[in-house]
Design a protein around this motif. Sequence first.
Motif, PDB file in Angstrom:
ATOM      1  N   LEU A 104       4.575   5.310  -3.393  1.00  0.00           N
ATOM      2  CA  LEU A 104       4.007   4.781  -2.158  1.00  0.00           C
ATOM      3  C   LEU A 104       5.048   3.960  -1.394  1.00  0.00           C
ATOM      4  O   LEU A 104       5.822   3.203  -1.977  1.00  0.00           O
ATOM      5  CB  LEU A 104       2.795   3.913  -2.478  1.00  0.00           C
ATOM      6  N   GLY A 105       5.041   4.108  -0.086  1.00  0.00           N
ATOM      7  CA  GLY A 105       5.926   3.324   0.768  1.00  0.00           C
ATOM      8  C   GLY A 105       5.223   2.950   2.058  1.00  0.00           C
ATOM      9  O   GLY A 105       4.301   3.649   2.512  1.00  0.00           O
ATOM     10  N   ILE A 106       5.637   1.842   2.662  1.00  0.00           N
ATOM     11  CA  ILE A 106       4.997   1.373   3.898  1.00  0.00           C
ATOM     12  C   ILE A 106       6.034   0.723   4.797  1.00  0.00           C
ATOM     13  O   ILE A 106       6.988   0.093   4.317  1.00  0.00           O
ATOM     14  CB  ILE A 106       3.852   0.378   3.582  1.00  0.00           C
ATOM     15  N   SER A 107       5.876   0.896   6.082  1.00  0.00           N
ATOM     16  CA  SER A 107       6.688   0.186   7.066  1.00  0.00           C
ATOM     17  C   SER A 107       5.814  -0.152   8.256  1.00  0.00           C
ATOM     18  O   SER A 107       4.933   0.629   8.638  1.00  0.00           O
ATOM     19  CB  SER A 107       7.894   1.021   7.503  1.00  0.00           C
ATOM     20  N   ALA A 108       6.041  -1.321   8.812  1.00  0.00           N
ATOM     21  CA  ALA A 108       5.245  -1.779   9.957  1.00  0.00           C
ATOM     22  C   ALA A 108       6.128  -2.621  10.869  1.00  0.00           C
ATOM     23  O   ALA A 108       7.034  -3.321  10.411  1.00  0.00           O
ATOM     24  CB  ALA A 108       4.041  -2.593   9.484  1.00  0.00           C
ATOM     25  N   ASN A 109       5.878  -2.540  12.159  1.00  0.00           N
ATOM     26  CA  ASN A 109       6.604  -3.370  13.109  1.00  0.00           C
ATOM     27  C   ASN A 109       5.754  -3.620  14.339  1.00  0.00           C
ATOM     28  O   ASN A 109       4.845  -2.828  14.654  1.00  0.00           O
ATOM     29  CB  ASN A 109       7.945  -2.730  13.501  1.00  0.00           C
ATOM     30  N   THR A 110       6.025  -4.697  15.006  1.00  0.00           N
ATOM     31  CA  THR A 110       5.330  -5.027  16.247  1.00  0.00           C
ATOM     32  C   THR A 110       6.300  -5.721  17.189  1.00  0.00           C
ATOM     33  O   THR A 110       7.225  -6.426  16.751  1.00  0.00           O
ATOM     34  CB  THR A 110       4.093  -5.913  15.989  1.00  0.00           C
ATOM     35  N   THR A 111       6.115  -5.521  18.471  1.00  0.00           N
ATOM     36  CA  THR A 111       6.958  -6.139  19.508  1.00  0.00           C
ATOM     37  C   THR A 111       6.057  -6.824  20.519  1.00  0.00           C
ATOM     38  O   THR A 111       5.072  -6.237  20.985  1.00  0.00           O
ATOM     39  CB  THR A 111       7.833  -5.089  20.215  1.00  0.00           C
TER      40      THR A 111
ATOM     41  N   SER B 146       3.436   2.910   9.337  1.00  0.00           N
ATOM     42  CA  SER B 146       3.731   4.185   8.672  1.00  0.00           C
ATOM     43  C   SER B 146       3.503   4.018   7.177  1.00  0.00           C
ATOM     44  O   SER B 146       4.028   3.082   6.556  1.00  0.00           O
ATOM     45  CB  SER B 146       5.176   4.613   8.944  1.00  0.00           C
ATOM     46  N   VAL B 147       2.718   4.924   6.605  1.00  0.00           N
ATOM     47  CA  VAL B 147       2.451   4.924   5.169  1.00  0.00           C
ATOM     48  C   VAL B 147       2.874   6.289   4.622  1.00  0.00           C
ATOM     49  O   VAL B 147       2.477   7.339   5.153  1.00  0.00           O
ATOM     50  CB  VAL B 147       0.961   4.675   4.864  1.00  0.00           C
ATOM     51  N   SER B 148       3.697   6.264   3.584  1.00  0.00           N
ATOM     52  CA  SER B 148       4.170   7.517   2.993  1.00  0.00           C
ATOM     53  C   SER B 148       3.873   7.523   1.490  1.00  0.00           C
ATOM     54  O   SER B 148       3.721   6.468   0.864  1.00  0.00           O
ATOM     55  CB  SER B 148       5.677   7.688   3.233  1.00  0.00           C
TER      56      SER B 148
ATOM     57  N   VAL C 174       0.053  12.828  11.349  1.00  0.00           N
ATOM     58  CA  VAL C 174       0.135  13.024   9.908  1.00  0.00           C
ATOM     59  C   VAL C 174       1.071  14.185   9.618  1.00  0.00           C
ATOM     60  O   VAL C 174       1.300  15.051  10.479  1.00  0.00           O
ATOM     61  CB  VAL C 174      -1.254  13.289   9.281  1.00  0.00           C
ATOM     62  N   GLY C 175       1.603  14.179   8.410  1.00  0.00           N
ATOM     63  CA  GLY C 175       2.503  15.260   8.033  1.00  0.00           C
ATOM     64  C   GLY C 175       2.637  15.364   6.531  1.00  0.00           C
ATOM     65  O   GLY C 175       2.311  14.437   5.783  1.00  0.00           O
ATOM     66  N   ALA C 176       3.130  16.508   6.092  1.00  0.00           N
ATOM     67  CA  ALA C 176       3.357  16.747   4.671  1.00  0.00           C
ATOM     68  C   ALA C 176       4.529  17.704   4.520  1.00  0.00           C
ATOM     69  O   ALA C 176       4.805  18.533   5.402  1.00  0.00           O
ATOM     70  CB  ALA C 176       2.113  17.323   4.001  1.00  0.00           C
TER      71      ALA C 176
END
Length: 306
Positions: free
Chosen positions: A173-180, A211-213, A254-256
């Motif tokens: 599991l991986g996650i990334s988040a950002n806000t401006t 983004s969650v992968s 979404v993607g795979a």
Amino acid sequence: VAYSDPEGSANRDYAVNGRNLSGKFSQKFPSFHAFHDLTPNLKARASWSTGYGRAPLGSLLPGETPNDTTQILTINNVGLKPQQASNWDGTLEYYFEPVGSLTFGWFHKTITDYIVAGLDRGIIPTGPDNGYDGQYEGYIERTSMNAGTVYVQGWEFSYQQQFTFLPGLLKGLGISANTTILDTHGNFGSTTAMRKTGEVPGFVPRTSNLSVSWRYRKLGTRININRTGEFINAFTATGSGRNQYTLQRTVVNVGAAYQLRPAVSLSVDIGNIFNEAQVFYRGISDNISEYRIPGVTVTVGVSGRF
């Protein structure tokens, strides 16, 4: 026998509207960058840079659109100068084990010669030397001009983490988040032409991404969520009731991907899975001016290494 004369016909139709205009631009853009490791895991960065942004090419070509009812002549301004930017940026980056980072950033931009559309330049005089071969006498001349200075200050936050320390299937599991977050204001030529956040076109006050992968053996999946806050995309000098805005919008993709062989992989990506519309309005949100339904896109791919 009749002979065609396309060149003569074109001259008769358009020679009276001929325009010969020119412009040029040359400048250097210096920058300075510095960084320092405060601790083995904490890094500080600072920079000062300069840059510019040209007007769209279509705005720099000679062109005019008369409105005989309102007696307004809207023209392109080939004399537009590029917008000049002076930028200050600072970031703190913290890296942690096993694979992750947390970033806080601040920036401040001063944009001079800001291009403002829809400004009235005056009344077109009478006589054959009025700039239009005697046409459009008494019309209001409306165009885009380098009319002021804009200040943009903002904050950026981002977080990334690979959860390789978790057990079993959660290890991939991986996650990334950002806000401006943006705060804008500007003086567009006079003390009565001040604008603030939400009134400066081209800047979105709030944007966020998540983004969650997840990866397991040969299979990899991901989901991306993008949220764009409400913003102004066209300012009308004749009155705020004609300002054009874009409503807030959340798009999910979404993607795979599957590693079929060491050198061959298959992938499928679905864009805007909920068919989120893009909505524009004038003045108030109930006054919808345009409603775009982009649809859902499906992309299937095969990639290989040879």
